[in-house]
Design a protein around this motif. Structure first.
Motif, PDB file in Angstrom:
ATOM      1  N   ASN A  48      -8.119  52.812   0.781  1.00 26.87           N
ATOM      2  CA  ASN A  48      -9.339  52.139   0.339  1.00 26.87           C
ATOM      3  C   ASN A  48      -9.260  51.803  -1.149  1.00 26.87           C
ATOM      4  O   ASN A  48      -9.516  50.667  -1.560  1.00 26.87           O
ATOM      5  CB  ASN A  48     -10.537  53.054   0.622  1.00 26.87           C
ATOM      6  N   PHE A  49      -8.878  52.776  -1.961  1.00 30.23           N
ATOM      7  CA  PHE A  49      -8.777  52.562  -3.406  1.00 30.23           C
ATOM      8  C   PHE A  49      -7.739  51.491  -3.732  1.00 30.23           C
ATOM      9  O   PHE A  49      -7.984  50.584  -4.526  1.00 30.23           O
ATOM     10  CB  PHE A  49      -8.434  53.883  -4.099  1.00 30.23           C
ATOM     11  N   SER A  84     -20.779  44.013  -4.521  1.00 30.19           N
ATOM     12  CA  SER A  84     -20.703  44.104  -3.062  1.00 30.19           C
ATOM     13  C   SER A  84     -19.385  44.766  -2.676  1.00 30.19           C
ATOM     14  O   SER A  84     -18.344  44.496  -3.290  1.00 30.19           O
ATOM     15  CB  SER A  84     -20.761  42.716  -2.435  1.00 30.19           C
ATOM     16  N   THR A  85     -19.434  45.611  -1.669  1.00 26.74           N
ATOM     17  CA  THR A  85     -18.253  46.374  -1.270  1.00 26.74           C
ATOM     18  C   THR A  85     -17.917  46.157   0.199  1.00 26.74           C
ATOM     19  O   THR A  85     -18.695  45.569   0.946  1.00 26.74           O
ATOM     20  CB  THR A  85     -18.491  47.884  -1.487  1.00 26.74           C
ATOM     21  N   ALA A 105     -11.745  61.482  -7.574  1.00 26.92           N
ATOM     22  CA  ALA A 105     -12.421  61.646  -6.288  1.00 26.92           C
ATOM     23  C   ALA A 105     -13.377  60.486  -6.047  1.00 26.92           C
ATOM     24  O   ALA A 105     -13.686  59.710  -6.955  1.00 26.92           O
ATOM     25  CB  ALA A 105     -13.183  62.972  -6.273  1.00 26.92           C
ATOM     26  N   MET A 106     -13.851  60.383  -4.817  1.00 28.32           N
ATOM     27  CA  MET A 106     -14.817  59.360  -4.416  1.00 28.32           C
ATOM     28  C   MET A 106     -16.205  59.979  -4.320  1.00 28.32           C
ATOM     29  O   MET A 106     -16.392  60.957  -3.595  1.00 28.32           O
ATOM     30  CB  MET A 106     -14.469  58.784  -3.044  1.00 28.32           C
ATOM     31  N   ALA A 114     -18.573  56.643   1.137  1.00 26.22           N
ATOM     32  CA  ALA A 114     -17.780  56.220  -0.021  1.00 26.22           C
ATOM     33  C   ALA A 114     -17.327  54.779   0.144  1.00 26.22           C
ATOM     34  O   ALA A 114     -16.931  54.357   1.237  1.00 26.22           O
ATOM     35  CB  ALA A 114     -16.573  57.127  -0.209  1.00 26.22           C
ATOM     36  N   THR A 115     -17.391  54.017  -0.962  1.00 24.09           N
ATOM     37  CA  THR A 115     -16.907  52.638  -0.936  1.00 24.09           C
ATOM     38  C   THR A 115     -15.921  52.450  -2.087  1.00 24.09           C
ATOM     39  O   THR A 115     -14.782  52.880  -1.991  1.00 24.09           O
ATOM     40  CB  THR A 115     -18.067  51.624  -0.994  1.00 24.09           C
ATOM     41  N   SER A 116     -16.347  51.857  -3.180  1.00 26.87           N
ATOM     42  CA  SER A 116     -15.436  51.506  -4.277  1.00 26.87           C
ATOM     43  C   SER A 116     -15.465  52.470  -5.453  1.00 26.87           C
ATOM     44  O   SER A 116     -14.515  52.523  -6.222  1.00 26.87           O
ATOM     45  CB  SER A 116     -15.787  50.109  -4.794  1.00 26.87           C
ATOM     46  N   GLN A 117     -16.548  53.189  -5.636  1.00 19.53           N
ATOM     47  CA  GLN A 117     -16.669  54.004  -6.842  1.00 19.53           C
ATOM     48  C   GLN A 117     -15.761  55.228  -6.799  1.00 19.53           C
ATOM     49  O   GLN A 117     -15.442  55.744  -5.734  1.00 19.53           O
ATOM     50  CB  GLN A 117     -18.114  54.431  -7.054  1.00 19.53           C
ATOM     51  N   PHE A 118     -15.356  55.659  -7.982  1.00 16.83           N
ATOM     52  CA  PHE A 118     -14.500  56.826  -8.125  1.00 16.83           C
ATOM     53  C   PHE A 118     -14.918  57.563  -9.379  1.00 16.83           C
ATOM     54  O   PHE A 118     -15.612  57.017 -10.246  1.00 16.83           O
ATOM     55  CB  PHE A 118     -13.022  56.416  -8.226  1.00 16.83           C
TER      56      PHE A 118
END
Length: 181
Positions: A48-49, A84-85, A105-106, A114-118
């Motif tokens: 995903n990342f 938008s993710t 980590a997410m 979890a989508t795009s943020q870390f």
């Protein structure tokens, strides 16, 4: 473990090898922070990342900073508009990896969100780890080089801007992310 390497300009990551440009803080040199991701421990999270990185999604996103806790990025543009993710991914928090200093980590609002943020942990944050009875935050890599930059971002003066707290007074921007291999 199968390790993928990334470079995160100024402060952040590493997964097949991603490169971020340094944030524009007066005291920060333009340099990359390298991360490594652990594909076998968190295959969905790493994939995903890397997908977001290859798409250029992180370019121009802003970071928030909470001293002695974590720095977080990957969800908001320079004007603090949420991006938008893709669809959320399955939570991989019980993979044996712990939220210790320098791990990435997410964040999640609830399981499988979890989508795009870390975020990168600035200290050991055991309370973020999943257990057999509680969900946690999926660790999927760690900072290899450039933790000094991560710490500088964490110490940046912050305030509230719009609906967000912990926004650096001088914006910390991920200018670009490039997959190196």
């Amino acid at each position: 473990f199968n390790v993928k390497k990334l470079a995160f300009g100024a402060a952040m990551l590493a997964a097949s090898a991603v490169c971020f440009a340094a944030p524009k803080l007066k005291s920060l040199p333009r340099k990359a922070t390298s991360l490594s991701t652990l594909t076998e421990a968190a295959p969905t999270t790493v994939a995903n990342f890397v997908k977001y990185a290859k798409e250029g999604f992180y370019n121009g996103t802003i970071s928030i900073a909470i001293n002695n806790f974590m720095i977080q990025g990957g969800g908001f543009d320079r004007n603090l508009h949420q991006k938008s993710t893709h669809a959320p991914i399955k939570l991989e928090d019980k993979n044996g990896l712990k939220n210790t200093v320098g791990t990435i980590a997410m964040p999640v609002e609830n399981p499988d969100s979890a989508t795009s943020q870390f975020f990168i942990n600035l200290k050991d944050n055991d309370f973020l780890n999943g257990t057999s009875t509680k969900d946690g935050y999926a660790v999927f890599g760690e900072v290899v080089t450039g933790m000094d930059v991560v710490r500088k971002i964490g110490r940046a003066p912050t305030g509230s801007k719009g609906f967000m707290d912990d926004v650096p007074v001088r914006p910390v921007i991920i200018e670009s992310v490039k997959v190196l291999n």
